[in-house]
Design a protein around this motif. Structure first.
Motif, PDB file in Angstrom:
ATOM      1  N   MET A   3       0.830  -1.206   0.000  1.00  0.00           N
ATOM      2  CA  MET A   3       0.000   0.000   0.000  1.00  0.00           C
ATOM      3  C   MET A   3       0.867   1.260   0.000  1.00  0.00           C
ATOM      4  O   MET A   3       0.591   2.216  -0.686  1.00  0.00           O
ATOM      5  N   TYR A   4       1.903   1.195   0.783  1.00  0.00           N
ATOM      6  CA  TYR A   4       2.780   2.376   0.859  1.00  0.00           C
ATOM      7  C   TYR A   4       4.199   1.991   0.401  1.00  0.00           C
ATOM      8  O   TYR A   4       5.180   2.393   1.005  1.00  0.00           O
ATOM      9  N   GLU A   5       4.251   1.191  -0.662  1.00  0.00           N
ATOM     10  CA  GLU A   5       5.551   0.672  -1.116  1.00  0.00           C
ATOM     11  C   GLU A   5       6.549   1.789  -1.391  1.00  0.00           C
ATOM     12  O   GLU A   5       7.722   1.678  -1.089  1.00  0.00           O
ATOM     13  N   GLU A  60       6.773   4.790  -0.145  1.00  0.00           N
ATOM     14  CA  GLU A  60       7.305   5.386   1.081  1.00  0.00           C
ATOM     15  C   GLU A  60       8.296   4.434   1.759  1.00  0.00           C
ATOM     16  O   GLU A  60       9.333   4.844   2.238  1.00  0.00           O
ATOM     17  N   GLU A  61       7.910   3.150   1.756  1.00  0.00           N
ATOM     18  CA  GLU A  61       8.804   2.173   2.384  1.00  0.00           C
ATOM     19  C   GLU A  61      10.134   2.106   1.644  1.00  0.00           C
ATOM     20  O   GLU A  61      11.191   1.999   2.261  1.00  0.00           O
ATOM     21  N   LYS A  73      11.602   4.475   0.028  1.00  0.00           N
ATOM     22  CA  LYS A  73      12.380   5.662   0.379  1.00  0.00           C
ATOM     23  C   LYS A  73      13.046   5.492   1.739  1.00  0.00           C
ATOM     24  O   LYS A  73      14.201   5.846   1.936  1.00  0.00           O
ATOM     25  N   LEU A  74      12.273   4.947   2.660  1.00  0.00           N
ATOM     26  CA  LEU A  74      12.828   4.737   3.995  1.00  0.00           C
ATOM     27  C   LEU A  74      14.000   3.758   3.952  1.00  0.00           C
ATOM     28  O   LEU A  74      15.027   3.974   4.578  1.00  0.00           O
ATOM     29  N   LEU A  75      13.831   2.686   3.162  1.00  0.00           N
ATOM     30  CA  LEU A  75      14.900   1.693   3.101  1.00  0.00           C
ATOM     31  C   LEU A  75      16.138   2.247   2.398  1.00  0.00           C
ATOM     32  O   LEU A  75      17.273   1.933   2.770  1.00  0.00           O
ATOM     33  N   ALA A  76      15.921   3.111   1.415  1.00  0.00           N
ATOM     34  CA  ALA A  76      17.064   3.740   0.748  1.00  0.00           C
ATOM     35  C   ALA A  76      17.814   4.628   1.748  1.00  0.00           C
ATOM     36  O   ALA A  76      19.042   4.688   1.764  1.00  0.00           O
ATOM     37  N   MET A  77      17.037   5.266   2.602  1.00  0.00           N
ATOM     38  CA  MET A  77      17.665   6.127   3.602  1.00  0.00           C
ATOM     39  C   MET A  77      18.451   5.283   4.608  1.00  0.00           C
ATOM     40  O   MET A  77      19.532   5.650   5.029  1.00  0.00           O
ATOM     41  N   LYS A  78      17.876   4.150   4.949  1.00  0.00           N
ATOM     42  CA  LYS A  78      18.586   3.240   5.859  1.00  0.00           C
ATOM     43  C   LYS A  78      19.924   2.818   5.257  1.00  0.00           C
ATOM     44  O   LYS A  78      20.947   2.791   5.937  1.00  0.00           O
ATOM     45  N   GLN A 129      21.804   4.397   3.243  1.00  0.00           N
ATOM     46  CA  GLN A 129      22.745   5.509   3.374  1.00  0.00           C
ATOM     47  C   GLN A 129      23.275   5.605   4.798  1.00  0.00           C
ATOM     48  O   GLN A 129      24.457   5.769   5.027  1.00  0.00           O
ATOM     49  N   LEU A 130      22.334   5.489   5.715  1.00  0.00           N
ATOM     50  CA  LEU A 130      22.708   5.598   7.126  1.00  0.00           C
ATOM     51  C   LEU A 130      23.702   4.497   7.507  1.00  0.00           C
ATOM     52  O   LEU A 130      24.633   4.711   8.257  1.00  0.00           O
ATOM     53  N   ASP A 131      23.486   3.308   6.939  1.00  0.00           N
ATOM     54  CA  ASP A 131      24.359   2.186   7.260  1.00  0.00           C
ATOM     55  C   ASP A 131      25.780   2.403   6.779  1.00  0.00           C
ATOM     56  O   ASP A 131      26.708   1.733   7.215  1.00  0.00           O
ATOM     57  N   ARG A 160      24.903   4.220  15.593  1.00  0.00           N
ATOM     58  CA  ARG A 160      24.201   4.527  14.355  1.00  0.00           C
ATOM     59  C   ARG A 160      22.882   5.249  14.663  1.00  0.00           C
ATOM     60  O   ARG A 160      22.494   6.203  14.008  1.00  0.00           O
ATOM     61  N   PHE A 208      14.679   1.059  10.083  1.00  0.00           N
ATOM     62  CA  PHE A 208      16.121   1.253  10.144  1.00  0.00           C
ATOM     63  C   PHE A 208      16.798   0.167  10.967  1.00  0.00           C
ATOM     64  O   PHE A 208      17.973  -0.080  10.831  1.00  0.00           O
ATOM     65  N   ARG A 265       3.265  10.169   3.000  1.00  0.00           N
ATOM     66  CA  ARG A 265       2.842  10.290   1.614  1.00  0.00           C
ATOM     67  C   ARG A 265       2.224  11.668   1.353  1.00  0.00           C
ATOM     68  O   ARG A 265       2.559  12.332   0.378  1.00  0.00           O
TER      69      ARG A 265
END
Lengths: 437, 172
Positions: A1-3, A5-6, A8-13, A15-17, B31, B129, B160
């Motif tokens: 449903m919110y793929e 957004e998810e 984007k969040l995982l891409a950010m993770k 980067q953070l990693d 982290r 995360f 969203r």
């Protein structure tokens, strides 16, 4: 449903990693946090040891405040005692210790043990019924930088009642390969040892290794007993009555027992300037801390055991006190309201929730570096104890004191009651009691 | 000692196990601190404070398997308090320096996350995360799993709408 957004969040993770982490310095941070918690734990281990355990806190504080008042003559006197020059920095704040050293109460030990290239030497100790101060040196062919004491334990065939243990203090210099420090081991209750063979167990973390020392040492002289003066003299400050019951002078410290009159209108939170003076008005023992216990309150002063002034007076001029009905702080943590407390309006709730409360005090005065708690544990409406699991305390740029308290649990019923243990509201007067048998 | 034994021993009051446990989780904790505080020095200070708080409270942990998440939550609470206190105010503009400049939407996302409520930020952080399972989040917060799920949905929905608003404006 919110793929999306998810994603984007995982891409950010991801980067953070990839961010670099200061992992090497992390070990030091963990150690410091651990040491701090450990020290606090040692200071408040058992209820029956409360009086003594606070001594350690006071000692740390005493080092901190009084080290600025250094008399060069005094430092020289200590430095002149063989083996003591290294400890000048540690002990020059305490006149009682000066007297102890001059009177050979300091016992030379010189016991050493080497493990993994690190040598622990006990240079000497001071022992009395209330505790043992251990002066030691750590030596290594390499720099002792980063060395840290993890655990200290003193053993004897008799049980050594532990309470406050303070150690560490300074951090070894960058390059030095030798580090002199002290351990202040305060006993839970006055103790006389029959056998003077002790073992100092010490766990040290050094260069990523854990090194455990177990160093036996023997003392030649047993303690000189404390001298007790029974006074039972009632005195008064600002219409508040209290009785100086007795004073016991030990080499390391002086215990003053005081009982408060129940009909007092104010609650005495502390003595600001309790001290022992000789006939010339020279101060020999000043307040270290005090704590209430079982109706009587015992306060500790620096000792003047070895001085034999013609006369000795206990003097008091300034007390921390609050009207009894103001000495209990009652807070509704859900509404963020103070229901009862000091009427001067200096205390305010900044933020509150069931899990914690952030309190501020305006115009708190005094030394901004002097941190203290205003209360310890709370109780809810049905008398359930609510412990404070952590306290963040600081003074902001306007001189407002902040206490950010976190409670151990949220499972309580509002409002919460806290007995104030410190509050900068003072009463003054003049009490002088002669100490004599 | 495996992670579980180490956690159990630490909860039981074993100092060595506690230190080993902090070692084991230091990377995740740092982290987390950097994600919130955005700089190494503050992150190290946070790690020190979290070690201190954790040591004092670890005996209250009921489920050894959840120790890591428990630690991360202490860290997040601390970081959020610091940020709220304004001692270390971070503008969202600084985020892209640390996190990477290549993607515009990342800055936008950081901005959107910064607007969430503290507990919503924590939920997103744990779920996306740190890959913490919904079941664990639910048990640690003593709320039903369904509630965790519906909260997550609500947050994603607000993210969203944030992007859509932004998008809409950008294209005008």
């Amino acid at each position: 449903m919110y793929e999306k957004e998810e994603e984007k969040l995982l891409a950010m993770k991801d980067q953070l990693d990839k961010i670099h982490l200061p992992l090497d310095e992390a070990d030091e941070a963990i150690r410091q946090g651990f040491d701090r918690a450990k020290r606090e734990k040692a200071r408040s281990r058992k209820k029956r040891n409360r009086i003594w355990s606070l001594v350690a806190a006071a000692l740390l504080f005493a080092t901190f405040v009084t080290s600025i008042r250094v008399s060069p003559a005094f430092a020289n006197a200590i430095a002149a005692i063989p083996g003591m020059e290294r400890f000048v920095d540690l002990i020059q704040y305490d006149k009682g210790l000066d007297a102890i050293l001059k009177n050979d109460y300091y016992q030379k030990v010189d016991a050493a043990q080497t493990k993994d290239g690190l040598t622990l030497t006990i240079d000497g100790v001071i022992l009395d019924e209330t505790g043992m101060y251990i002066y030691y040196t750590m030596k290594s062919p390499e720099a002792v930088k980063g060395l840290s004491i993890q655990k200290v334990d003193l053993q004897n065939e008799q049980e050594v009642p532990p309470s406050g243990i303070s150690y560490g203090g300074s951090i070894p210099d960058e390059k030095a390969n030798e580090w002199a420090s002290e351990i202040e081991y305060n006993f839970g209750e006055p103790t006389l040892f029959e056998n003077l063979s002790f073992t100092l167990e010490m766990d040290v973390s050094f260069q990523g290794k854990e090194i455990s020392f177990s160093l036996p040492f023997e003392l030649q002289e047993n303690v000189k007993p404390g001298k007790t003066f029974v006074l039972n003299e009632e005195v008064e400050i600002d219409a508040q009555k209290f009785t100086i019951r007795e004073i016991t002078i030990y080499p390391l410290r002086v215990a003053v027992k005081i009982a408060f009159d129940e009909t007092n209108t104010k609650k005495i939170l502390g003595f600001e300037d309790m001290r022992l003076e000789d006939e010339r008005g020279e101060v020999w023992g000043s307040i270290r801390n005090g704590l209430s216990g079982r109706g009587d309150d015992t306060y500790f002063l620096q000792s003047n055991y070895f001085e034999e002034p013609k006369k000795l007076y206990l003097r008091i001029n300034k007390l921390q006190a609050l009207d009894k009905d103001e000495a209990t702080l009652i807070i509704d943590t859900e509404k963020g309201e103070i229901i009862n407390g000091p009427k001067d309006g200096r205390l305010q709730v900044m933020e509150a929730s069931k899990s914690g409360v952030h309190i501020i005090m305006h115009d708190s005065g005094g030394d901004p570096m002097h941190t203290y708690d205003i209360f310890t544990t709370g109780e809810d409406v049905i008398g359930k104890v609510v412990r404070i699991s952590s306290t963040g305390m600081y003074v902001d740029e306007n001189g407002t004191r902040h206490w950010d308290l976190t409670f151990e649990n949220t499972n309580y019923t509002n409002p919460l009651r806290f007995e104030l243990t410190n509050y900068p509201n003072y009463i003054t007067g003049d009490v002088t009691v002669e100490v004599k048998e | 000692m495996d992670e579980k034994e180490m956690s159990e021993a630490a909860i039981g009051g074993d100092d060595d196990a506690f230190l080993a446990l902090m070692q084991y989780h230091k990377e995740a904790l740092l982290r987390t601190a950097i994600a919130f505080l955005k700089n190494e020095q503050d992150a190290l200070e946070a790690l020190q404070e979290v070690t201190y708080r954790a040591y004092k409270k670890i005996h209250t942990v009921r489920e050894a398997a959840y120790v890591k998440t428990w630690l991360i939550r202490i860290m997040m609470n601390y970081c959020q308090d610091q940020l709220k206190r304004g001692k270390r105010y971070i503008t969202t503009g600084e985020v892209d320096e640390t996190i990477g400049k290549e993607d515009d939407y990342r800055l936008e996302l950081a901005e959107a996350l910064a607007k969430l409520k503290p507990d919503e930020q924590q939920l997103i952080y744990l779920k996306y995360f740190q890959d913490v399972k919904i079941k664990e989040i639910a048990e640690l917060s003593s709320i039903p799993e369904g509630t965790v799920k519906s909260r997550l949905h609500k947050i994603l929905r607000s993210l969203r709408s944030h992007f859509e608003d932004k998008g809409g404006r950008d294209h005008v």
